[in-house]
Design a protein around this motif. Sequence first.
Motif, PDB file in Angstrom:
ATOM      1  N   UNK A   1     -25.010  -2.326  19.944  1.00 46.82           N
ATOM      2  CA  UNK A   1     -25.851  -3.496  20.149  1.00 46.82           C
ATOM      3  C   UNK A   1     -24.971  -4.721  20.345  1.00 46.82           C
ATOM      4  N   UNK A   2     -25.466  -5.686  21.068  1.00 45.68           N
ATOM      5  CA  UNK A   2     -24.702  -6.889  21.343  1.00 45.68           C
ATOM      6  C   UNK A   2     -24.430  -7.753  20.131  1.00 45.68           C
ATOM      7  N   UNK A   3     -25.218  -7.568  19.080  1.00 48.68           N
ATOM      8  CA  UNK A   3     -25.034  -8.408  17.895  1.00 48.68           C
ATOM      9  C   UNK A   3     -24.160  -7.736  16.833  1.00 48.68           C
ATOM     10  N   UNK A   4     -23.576  -6.589  17.154  1.00 45.90           N
ATOM     11  CA  UNK A   4     -22.697  -5.888  16.210  1.00 45.90           C
ATOM     12  C   UNK A   4     -21.285  -5.800  16.774  1.00 45.90           C
ATOM     13  N   UNK A   5     -20.306  -5.890  15.891  1.00 43.37           N
ATOM     14  CA  UNK A   5     -18.903  -5.842  16.309  1.00 43.37           C
ATOM     15  C   UNK A   5     -18.098  -5.158  15.208  1.00 43.37           C
ATOM     16  N   UNK A   6     -17.282  -4.193  15.592  1.00 45.18           N
ATOM     17  CA  UNK A   6     -16.408  -3.538  14.618  1.00 45.18           C
ATOM     18  C   UNK A   6     -15.186  -4.412  14.391  1.00 45.18           C
ATOM     19  N   UNK A   7     -14.840  -4.638  13.124  1.00 44.69           N
ATOM     20  CA  UNK A   7     -13.665  -5.420  12.757  1.00 44.69           C
ATOM     21  C   UNK A   7     -12.485  -4.456  12.630  1.00 44.69           C
ATOM     22  N   UNK A   8     -11.410  -4.727  13.362  1.00 46.44           N
ATOM     23  CA  UNK A   8     -10.230  -3.860  13.336  1.00 46.44           C
ATOM     24  C   UNK A   8      -9.560  -3.900  11.966  1.00 46.44           C
ATOM     25  N   UNK A  30     -27.286 -13.525   9.797  1.00 44.00           N
ATOM     26  CA  UNK A  30     -26.579 -14.767   9.508  1.00 44.00           C
ATOM     27  C   UNK A  30     -27.287 -15.472   8.349  1.00 44.00           C
ATOM     28  N   UNK A  31     -26.508 -15.909   7.380  1.00 46.90           N
ATOM     29  CA  UNK A  31     -27.054 -16.569   6.194  1.00 46.90           C
ATOM     30  C   UNK A  31     -26.348 -17.898   5.968  1.00 46.90           C
ATOM     31  N   UNK A  32     -26.965 -18.745   5.198  1.00 42.80           N
ATOM     32  CA  UNK A  32     -26.355 -19.994   4.773  1.00 42.80           C
ATOM     33  C   UNK A  32     -25.764 -19.788   3.393  1.00 42.80           C
ATOM     34  N   UNK A  33     -24.520 -20.170   3.227  1.00 41.37           N
ATOM     35  CA  UNK A  33     -23.859 -20.017   1.937  1.00 41.37           C
ATOM     36  C   UNK A  33     -22.980 -21.237   1.695  1.00 41.37           C
ATOM     37  N   UNK A  34     -22.865 -21.626   0.455  1.00 40.09           N
ATOM     38  CA  UNK A  34     -22.043 -22.768   0.086  1.00 40.09           C
ATOM     39  C   UNK A  34     -20.566 -22.367   0.052  1.00 40.09           C
ATOM     40  N   UNK A  67     -20.200 -14.593  20.041  1.00 39.00           N
ATOM     41  CA  UNK A  67     -21.084 -13.876  20.965  1.00 39.00           C
ATOM     42  C   UNK A  67     -22.068 -12.990  20.199  1.00 39.00           C
ATOM     43  N   UNK A  68     -21.601 -12.307  19.169  1.00 41.54           N
ATOM     44  CA  UNK A  68     -22.486 -11.473  18.343  1.00 41.54           C
ATOM     45  C   UNK A  68     -23.566 -12.322  17.678  1.00 41.54           C
ATOM     46  N   UNK A  69     -23.179 -13.472  17.179  1.00 41.28           N
ATOM     47  CA  UNK A  69     -24.153 -14.354  16.520  1.00 41.28           C
ATOM     48  C   UNK A  69     -25.170 -14.884  17.528  1.00 41.28           C
ATOM     49  N   UNK A  70     -24.720 -15.237  18.718  1.00 43.56           N
ATOM     50  CA  UNK A  70     -25.654 -15.709  19.747  1.00 43.56           C
ATOM     51  C   UNK A  70     -26.625 -14.604  20.146  1.00 43.56           C
ATOM     52  N   UNK A  71     -26.130 -13.374  20.269  1.00 39.56           N
ATOM     53  CA  UNK A  71     -27.024 -12.241  20.544  1.00 39.56           C
ATOM     54  C   UNK A  71     -28.055 -12.101  19.426  1.00 39.56           C
ATOM     55  N   UNK A  72     -27.598 -12.200  18.199  1.00 39.61           N
ATOM     56  CA  UNK A  72     -28.484 -12.046  17.051  1.00 39.61           C
ATOM     57  C   UNK A  72     -29.566 -13.115  16.978  1.00 39.61           C
ATOM     58  N   UNK A  73     -29.295 -14.290  17.520  1.00 42.23           N
ATOM     59  CA  UNK A  73     -30.274 -15.386  17.516  1.00 42.23           C
ATOM     60  C   UNK A  73     -31.036 -15.467  18.841  1.00 42.23           C
ATOM     61  N   UNK A  74     -30.878 -14.435  19.685  1.00 47.76           N
ATOM     62  CA  UNK A  74     -31.520 -14.364  21.000  1.00 47.76           C
ATOM     63  C   UNK A  74     -31.117 -15.538  21.893  1.00 47.76           C
TER      64      UNK A  74
END
Length: 82
Positions: A1-8, A30-34, A67-74
């Motif tokens: 999926x466009x909103x997923x990315x494997x971290x090396x 995506x969440x808001x965290x302090x 790019x993954x975050x933008x995909x996730x937010x449509x």
Amino acid sequence: MGCHMRIHDRYLPRDKFFMGKETWLKGDMVYTVSFDRLDYIRAGMDNGKRVYFKQKLNRDNMRQVYACMLHGMNLHRLIEHL
């Protein structure tokens, strides 16, 4: 999926929680965290001082994260502007 990315693996700490496992970024969660609630990953001790894992992602990987975050937010149509 466009909103997923494997971290090396080279961008992850070498400890029992990450070694031998695939780690994925999920841009649709995506969440808001302090910043006050975040801390570096502890990597052990060296001469009585704490050692922290401070590896950073390079510029190309950060573009993929955005790019993954933008995909996730449509908002994938904005990726061309990264």
